[in-house]
Design an enzyme around this catalytic site. Sequence first.
Site, short mmCIF file in Angstrom:
data_model
loop_
_atom_site.label_atom_id
_atom_site.label_comp_id
_atom_site.label_asym_id
_atom_site.label_seq_id
_atom_site.Cartn_x
_atom_site.Cartn_y
_atom_site.Cartn_z
N SER A 173 2.16 1.45 2.53
CA SER A 173 1.88 0.09 2.60
C SER A 173 2.12 -0.75 1.12
CB SER A 173 0.71 -0.37 3.17
OG SER A 173 0.45 0.21 4.38
N GLU A 174 1.46 0.06 0.08
CA GLU A 174 1.64 -0.75 -1.15
C GLU A 174 2.91 -0.33 -1.74
OE1 GLU A 174 -0.98 -2.45 -2.58
OE2 GLU A 174 -2.33 -2.14 -0.94
N GLY A 175 3.53 0.84 -1.36
CA GLY A 175 4.80 1.12 -2.47
C GLY A 175 4.35 1.69 -3.59
#
Length: 149
Positions: free
Chosen positions: A14-16
């Site tokens: 989700s954050e990368g």
Amino acid sequence: MKTNEAARELIKKSEGLKLNAYICPAGVPTIGYGSTFYPDGKWVKIGDIITQEKAERMLDYTLESFEKQIRYLLSRELNHNQFSALVSFAFNIGLGALKKSTLLKKVNTNRWDPSIRNEFNKWVHAKGKVLPGLVTRRKAEADLYFTKS
């Protein structure tokens, strides 16, 4: 209790991974997998560059901090998936927002209340707009929360 691998991977996806500092949608300098500060307590600043190894260490440090605070906020015992889903959620919205949330109140009242899924789904907006990435993340967090372990 520690964040399980499913939640850790959810956070990372989700954050990368960004090895160069950037300004996140909330306007905060961020690096790695969504970290805003280093283990030594210094804040991330634009121009910072890290390695993937350091990003992993920063994630570990940040998760430990969130785990400790979430344990403090809970008035009942959760299973590993429930706890880990809350860590992912708080990692994204912040501990202050979690502390004031109806989601936490419901978790502390009845950890299997089906309406908890709806509480996850309320947190999909940024600057008044629904973000598809947050819709996907909240569904994944709610699914993990309701997966018995």
